[in-house]
Design a protein around this motif. Structure first.
Motif, short mmCIF file in Angstrom:
data_model
loop_
_atom_site.label_atom_id
_atom_site.label_comp_id
_atom_site.label_asym_id
_atom_site.label_seq_id
_atom_site.Cartn_x
_atom_site.Cartn_y
_atom_site.Cartn_z
N MET A 1 -2.39 26.29 -12.71
CA MET A 1 -2.09 27.29 -11.77
C MET A 1 -3.48 27.31 -10.82
N LEU A 2 -2.93 27.84 -9.57
CA LEU A 2 -3.67 27.74 -8.53
C LEU A 2 -3.97 29.39 -8.58
N TYR A 3 -5.36 29.92 -8.42
CA TYR A 3 -5.68 31.17 -7.99
C TYR A 3 -6.43 31.24 -6.62
N VAL A 4 -6.07 32.13 -5.97
CA VAL A 4 -6.55 32.33 -4.40
C VAL A 4 -7.37 33.48 -4.32
N VAL A 5 -8.65 33.47 -4.44
CA VAL A 5 -9.60 34.91 -4.56
C VAL A 5 -9.88 35.05 -3.33
N THR A 6 -9.35 36.35 -2.78
CA THR A 6 -9.67 36.92 -1.35
C THR A 6 -10.76 37.97 -1.48
N GLY A 7 -11.26 38.49 -0.41
CA GLY A 7 -12.03 39.59 -0.54
C GLY A 7 -13.12 39.40 0.75
N PRO A 8 -13.90 40.35 1.09
CA PRO A 8 -14.83 40.52 1.99
C PRO A 8 -16.30 39.86 1.35
N PRO A 9 -17.04 39.41 2.42
CA PRO A 9 -18.22 38.76 1.90
C PRO A 9 -18.92 39.66 1.05
N ALA A 10 -19.58 39.35 0.11
CA ALA A 10 -20.34 40.02 -0.85
C ALA A 10 -19.66 41.05 -1.97
N ALA A 11 -18.29 40.86 -1.85
CA ALA A 11 -17.32 41.59 -2.87
C ALA A 11 -17.55 41.09 -4.19
N GLY A 12 -18.03 39.73 -4.42
CA GLY A 12 -18.07 39.40 -5.92
C GLY A 12 -17.05 38.49 -6.24
N LYS A 13 -16.40 37.72 -5.15
CA LYS A 13 -15.31 36.83 -5.51
C LYS A 13 -15.84 35.69 -6.39
N SER A 14 -17.14 35.06 -6.29
CA SER A 14 -17.73 34.00 -7.24
C SER A 14 -17.97 34.54 -8.49
N THR A 15 -18.23 35.79 -8.54
CA THR A 15 -18.74 36.53 -9.84
C THR A 15 -17.18 36.60 -10.58
N TRP A 16 -16.28 36.97 -9.96
CA TRP A 16 -15.02 37.02 -10.68
C TRP A 16 -14.50 35.67 -11.20
N ILE A 17 -15.00 34.84 -10.17
CA ILE A 17 -14.39 33.47 -10.70
C ILE A 17 -15.13 33.01 -12.15
N ASP A 18 -16.44 33.15 -12.03
CA ASP A 18 -17.53 32.70 -12.91
C ASP A 18 -17.06 33.53 -14.40
N ALA A 19 -16.59 34.58 -14.18
CA ALA A 19 -15.89 35.33 -15.45
C ALA A 19 -14.74 34.99 -15.86
N HIS A 20 -13.88 34.13 -15.19
CA HIS A 20 -12.44 33.69 -15.59
C HIS A 20 -12.26 32.20 -15.79
N ALA A 21 -12.95 31.27 -15.02
CA ALA A 21 -12.80 29.94 -15.02
C ALA A 21 -13.42 29.29 -16.20
N LYS A 22 -12.88 28.23 -16.65
CA LYS A 22 -13.37 27.64 -17.86
C LYS A 22 -14.31 26.25 -17.29
N PRO A 23 -15.19 25.76 -18.06
CA PRO A 23 -15.87 24.71 -17.26
C PRO A 23 -15.03 23.45 -16.97
N THR A 24 -13.91 23.19 -17.33
CA THR A 24 -13.03 22.19 -16.99
C THR A 24 -12.25 22.46 -15.72
N ASP A 25 -12.31 23.86 -15.32
CA ASP A 25 -11.35 24.19 -14.28
C ASP A 25 -12.19 23.50 -12.83
N ILE A 26 -11.29 23.61 -11.89
CA ILE A 26 -11.65 23.28 -10.53
C ILE A 26 -12.15 24.66 -9.74
N VAL A 27 -13.27 24.59 -9.11
CA VAL A 27 -13.65 25.72 -8.39
C VAL A 27 -14.10 25.43 -6.69
N ILE A 28 -13.21 25.97 -6.05
CA ILE A 28 -13.58 25.82 -4.49
C ILE A 28 -14.11 26.74 -3.66
N ASP A 29 -15.32 26.59 -3.70
CA ASP A 29 -15.98 27.79 -3.02
C ASP A 29 -17.03 27.28 -1.92
N LEU A 30 -16.87 27.84 -0.81
CA LEU A 30 -17.60 27.19 0.44
C LEU A 30 -19.20 27.54 0.11
#
Length: 145
Positions: A1-30
């Motif tokens: 599954m591809l999850y595209v996480v949007t939102g303004p800067p400093a919204a908590g996008k990385s934090t949302w991913i940290d709460a949902h992604a597993k260690p084996t998932d791929i995270v693409i965060d600039l």
């Protein structure tokens, strides 16, 4: 599954991913990619144009490869403001779009506290682009700042 996480800067996008992604998932965060490509002591949210140039190239290469693997592993992509063309591509890929938005006031406070002041313009652009659209954003407190 591809999850595209949007939102303004400093919204908590990385934090949302940290709460949902597993260690084996791929995270693409600039931000994470830029940090990985810069030397010790660089700011966590580095906006240096030369380093961002390299990080953007790495991000595009990672996206291309990860999209091919989305049936084998979950892929999380942060894309603050996808264009119509990007949104169409994500739709073709059956992506789940997640909008993280704790609210304009909180975002602006976070930017003032810990981000480059130029990010205020990006956040304003994000909110202006969403004007008139149905809410659809997920309120996300992310973490204590």
């Amino acid at each position: 599954m591809l999850y595209v996480v949007t939102g303004p800067p400093a919204a908590g996008k990385s934090t949302w991913i940290d709460a949902h992604a597993k260690p084996t998932d791929i995270v693409i965060d600039l931000d994470r990619i830029t940090r990985a490509l810069t030397g010790p002591g660089a700011p966590a949210w580095n906006q240096n144009p030369l380093q961002l140039r390299v990080a953007h190239k790495a991000r595009y290469a990672a996206m291309h490869e990860a999209f091919e693997l989305r049936d084998q592993v979950d892929v999380y992509l942060i894309h603050t403001m996808p264009s119509a063309k990007a949104r169409a591509k994500y739709k073709r890929l059956d992506a789940r779009i997640v909008a993280v938005d704790p609210g304009r006031d909180i975002v602006m406070q976070r930017i003032k506290a810990m981000r480059d002041p130029d990010m205020e313009r990006v956040a304003t652009r994000w909110y202006n682009a969403r004007r008139g659209q149905p809410p659809g954003a997920m309120p996300q407190a992310s973490r204590t700042w």
